[in-house]
Enzyme design. Structure first.
Site: not given
Length: 259
Positions: A70, A215
Site C-alpha cells: 500500500d 507498505h
C-alpha cells in the site's frame, strides 16, 4: 470499531489534506478495519461460486497467498520490484495518487510491465467514510485517471484507507468499476523499522488464501521481503495477485473481499 457495526453518520464536509504526520496517524489505525459495515466475500467463497478455468495457478487446489503493498510507489519500490523479479513473485500494488503515482510514473509503468496488479488506494489517503460522496468519487477517480494515463488501463481493485467502507463507498466503487480488497494479516510496518520483526509478524499471520498487507514506503519493509518470501515458499505457499486469488471468479465492482 469492528466489522458489523455501523460507522458514525457523515456530518458534513471533512476534506483533510494528508501531511506526513497525518498519514502516519492514519496508518496507525490500519489494523482496526473500522467502519466496514457491509458484507464481505472471502476468496474461497468467490471461487466456489465460479465456473471455468482459473488460469496458470488454481487456488482451489494450490496453497495460495497474495502479497500486497500500500501507499506507494516510493523510493524503495524499485528495489522491491528487483526482489520480486528475482524470486518470481507477483504482487498487488495499491497506489496513492498525489505525491506517489504522479511523482513516480516510471515506477508505476514498471509495476504494470512486470506483471503485477496495479490497484487504487485513493488520491490523498482520506478516510472515505468521513467525507462526502463527491469527495469519495474524486479520491478514487483521480487516481484511476492518473494510473490509466501511465499504464493505459484503469484499475479494477481499490483498498479503502484504514479498511473503512460503507454502503456509500461501495456504491461509488461499483460505479467506477472497482472492487474493494481488505486483508488478513499485516505487520504493523508503519510502527517499526525492525525488518526481522516485520518478517516475523507477517509469517505468524500467514495462512491459505491470505492477503498480506505491507507498505513499500517504510524503511524496514522492503528489507524484510526476501525472508518473508523464502519462508512462505518453504511452507508450500504459491504467491498470486489478488485477481489470481479469486480466479476463476472475477472481482465484482463494489464488492468487499476479505479472507
Amino acid at each position: 470499531m469492528p466489522f458489523g457495526k455501523k460507522p458514525a453518520p457523515r456530518t458534513g464536509r471533512r476534506s483533510v489534506g494528508v501531511t506526513a504526520a497525518s498519514f502516519l496517524a492514519a496508518a496507525s489505525l490500519v489494523l482496526s478495519l473500522a467502519g466496514c459495515s457491509v458484507d464481505t466475500v472471502a476468496p474461497a467463497g468467490a471461487r466456489d461460486e465460479a465456473k471455468g478455468e482459473a488460469g496458470p495457478v488454481d487456488c482451489r487446489r494450490a496453497k495460495c497467498i497474495a502479497l500486497t503493498f500500500d501507499a506507494g510507489p516510493g523510493k524503495d519500490t524499485p528495489r522491491l520490484l528487483d526482489i520480486l523479479k528475482e524470486e518470481g513473485v507477483p504482487a498487488t500494488f495499491f497506489l496513492l495518487g498525489k505525491n506517489h503515482v504522479v511523482r513516480h510514473p516510471d515506477v508505476v509503468r514498471r509495476i504494470a510491465a512486470e506483471g503485477h496488479e496495479v490497484a487504487n488506494h485513493t488520491w490523498t489517503h482520506q478516510v472515505l467514510t468521513d467525507i462526502e460522496p463527491e469527495e469519495i468519487r474524486q479520491e478514487l477517480s483521480r487516481t484511476q485517471d492518473a494510473i490509466a494515463k501511465i499504464t493505459g488501463r484503469k484499475p479494477t481493485l481499490m483498498r479503502p484507507p484504514q479498511g473503512r467502507t460503507d454502503d456509500t463507498v461501495s456504491e461509488i466503487s461499483r460505479e467506477l468499476g472497482l472492487a474493494q480488497v481488505l486483508w488478513s494479516v499485516t505487520a504493523k510496518d508503519y510502527s517499526t523499522t525492525d525488518s526481522d520483526l516485520i518478517r516475523q509478524r507477517t509469517l505468524d499471520g500467514a495462512d491459505k488464501d491470505g492477503i498480506i498487507l505491507l507498505h513499500d514506503i517504510y524503511d524496514g519493509t522492503v528489507p524484510a521481503v526476501p525472508g518473508i518470501i523464502e519462508e512462505l515458499k518453504k511452507r508450500g505457499f504459491t504467491f498470486v495477485t489478488v485477481p489470481q486469488l479469486l480466479a476463476p471468479a472475477k472481482a465484482e465492482p463494489g464488492t468487499v473481499y476479505r479472507p
